[in-house]
Design an enzyme around this catalytic site. Sequence first.
Site, short mmCIF file in Angstrom:
data_model
loop_
_atom_site.label_atom_id
_atom_site.label_comp_id
_atom_site.label_asym_id
_atom_site.label_seq_id
_atom_site.Cartn_x
_atom_site.Cartn_y
_atom_site.Cartn_z
CB SER A 283 -1.84 22.15 9.28
OG SER A 283 -2.79 23.19 9.11
N GLY B 48 -9.31 27.16 12.70
CA GLY B 48 -9.13 27.52 11.30
C GLY B 48 -8.47 28.87 11.12
CG ASP C 6 -11.60 29.74 7.78
OD1 ASP C 6 -11.21 29.24 8.86
OD2 ASP C 6 -12.45 29.18 7.06
#
Length: 197
Positions: A13, A184, A186
Site C-alpha cells: 500500500s 488513510g 491523510d
Amino acid sequence: MSKTVEFFFDLGSPASYLAHTQLPDLCRDAGAELVYRPMLLGAVFQATGNASPAMILAKGRYMLRDLARFAERYGVPMRFNPHFPINTLTLMRLLVAVQLHQPERFDDALQALFQAIWVEGIHMGDPTKVAEVLTAAGFDAQALQAQIAEPAVKDALKASTEEAVKRGVFGAPTCFVDGEMFFGQDRLDFVREALRD
C-alpha cells in the site's frame, strides 16, 4: 500512562508507506507508543468486498497525483512502483518473522522493504530481488526465507489480519487510538489530535 497508536498496514500500500514516513515522529512528539500491526491487505479486501482505488481508472489516476502531493508535502521520496499491484504475502510474512525472531531489527526490515518498493521501484515479487534487498540491509535472507514457512509466522499474520477485519478495518493504512479508528495516511492530523486528548 502514554497512549498507543496501532498501525495496521501492508507493504503493498503506497499510503501505508507515506504514513510510515510520518508516524514515528508523530508518536515520539506525542509521547505515544507506535505498535506495528502487519496485515494482509488482499485478505482484508476479500473479507470486506473492498478493492484498491488503483483498480478504478479515474480514481487510480487521481490517487497517483494525490500520493505525489502528500510525498511532496512530507518531503519524502516516492516513486509509484511499476510492478503494482504487488502480491505481498511473502513480504508480510517476512516482516512478521523479523517481528517474532529479531524484534530489535524490525524497523530496519520495514525501512528496507518500504524503500525498495516505494522509492526504488524494485520488483519485490521476485525472490532474488527480495534476497538482495534483505542482504543489503544486513539480514540473513536464507534464514528469513526459512522462517516465513513457520506455522507461528503464518498464524500471526493471519490472526492480525482477522483481528483487523473484526475491528472494522477495510483498507490500509488504518490506525487505532483508544479504540477509535482512523483510515488513510491523510487522516494523521486526527491521530495527532486523538493523542492530545
